[in-house]
Scaffold this active site. Structure first.
Site, mmCIF file in Angstrom:
data_model
loop_
_atom_site.group_PDB
_atom_site.id
_atom_site.type_symbol
_atom_site.label_atom_id
_atom_site.label_comp_id
_atom_site.label_asym_id
_atom_site.label_seq_id
_atom_site.Cartn_x
_atom_site.Cartn_y
_atom_site.Cartn_z
ATOM 1 N N ASP A 78 -3.400 -2.309 -3.323
ATOM 2 C CA ASP A 78 -2.163 -2.853 -3.567
ATOM 3 C C ASP A 78 -1.326 -3.242 -2.115
ATOM 4 O OD1 ASP A 78 -1.995 -2.426 -6.234
ATOM 5 O OD2 ASP A 78 -1.261 -0.361 -6.298
ATOM 6 N N GLU A 79 -2.100 -3.394 -1.299
ATOM 7 C CA GLU A 79 -1.676 -3.864 -0.027
ATOM 8 C C GLU A 79 -2.122 -5.074 0.479
ATOM 9 O OE1 GLU A 79 -1.900 -1.015 3.140
ATOM 10 O OE2 GLU A 79 -1.199 0.635 1.863
#
Length: 290
Positions: free
Chosen positions: A234-235
């Site tokens: 999620d980055e």
């Protein structure tokens, strides 16, 4: 909705390179020499990184100049200025494989936008670790592939997915609420061509029920983020984000409904911009020419 590009006549050139004088002149000169007419041109100077980004949508009036000729002729221009570039036919749909688990709002939205012509994509397959949307895929005439994922069989499941990506000549993989974490190796294999969507409560509200946690904390904004998939969970580089203001009158179920609407819209924007070559990666960031 803007008119569909003319096949074999309209093209999109995207490029990035160290920022030096004469770049725009070099590109425009190339177009003039090849009977090109600029339909849209956007550029950005990242002064902190000293890097130049550009997207040009153009048409060509000479019937003897096609995509391969343009690519061949732009090669020396790119080499002279240290340019990293792509050049594609603007009308060619992006072959997009969609992955989903048990929440179908984003899948439904993408299927509708594809059929209505709002997205210039073709969907050769839908992949899921459950069978919930097999009937929906059949309704749209799209092959559905059920690939179960278990702790012991995850490598085999990912190998099957990669087989499909290669066999079907997939350009883009969209994780439309696919609730499985991809391995680092798979993320690297799909780098720059896989998009994920999630609610923007991360990392504050982790776990299976973020909207319930958000309700209990009395949040005032519900949002979503679409980003490229990278090994850092999620980055990945963010493509699009949006929020909707909410208040105390909404319960947890209401927040879920609002959140799903935002997720579907944000993902659709990200897919559209990617497939129109409007997104360029700039380190940990993106340049998005809307």
């Amino acid at each position: 909705m803007s008119p569909r590009p003319h096949p074999g006549r309209e093209y999109v050139l995207t490029l990035s390179c160290p920022d030096t004088a004469g770049l725009v002149h070099a590109v425009s000169g190339f177009l003039v020499r090849n009977s090109g007419n600029i339909l849209q041109s956007q550029q950005f100077d990242d002064r902190l990184q000293d890097r130049f980004f550009m997207r040009v949508h153009f048409d060509v009036s000479d019937p003897n100049v096609d995509l391969e000729i343009l690519r061949y002729r732009f090669g020396p221009v790119a080499e002279a200025h240290g340019i990293t570039w792509t050049l594609r036919d603007a009308a060619t749909p992006t072959r997009t494989l969609i992955m989903v688990s048990r929440f179908g709002h984003c899948l439904n939205d993408l299927l509708f936008r594809c059929r209505s012509g709002a997205l210039n994509i073709e969907i050769p397959a839908i992949v899921s670790n459950h069978r919930d949307f097999e009937g929906l895929a059949e309704t749209y005439g799209i092959p559905f592939h059920h690939i179960p994922v278990t702790r012991d069989a995850k490598p085999e499941a990912e190998a099957r997915l990669l087989e499909l990506v290669r066999e079907l000549n997939v350009d883009l993989v969209v994780l439309a609420r696919y609730m499985q974490v991809l391995s680092d190796d798979l993320c690297k294999e799909l780098e720059g061509r896989a998009i994920n969507i999630h609610h923007s409560f991360l990392p504050s509200f982790k776990g299976a029920k973020p909207y319930q946690q958000a309700y209990e904390r009395g949040v005032k904004l519900v949002g979503a983020t679409a980003h490229y998939v990278t090994p850092d969970l999620d980055e990945g580089q963010i493509i699009e984000q949006d929020v909707i203001r909410v208040d105390h009158s909404l319960d947890a179920d209401d927040l879920v409904t609002v959140g799903r609407d935002v997720e579907a819209q944000v993902l659709a924007h990200a897919v559209k911009w990617h497939t129109e070559s409007r997104v360029m990666v700039d380190g940990n960031r993106t340049v998005v020419f809307r």
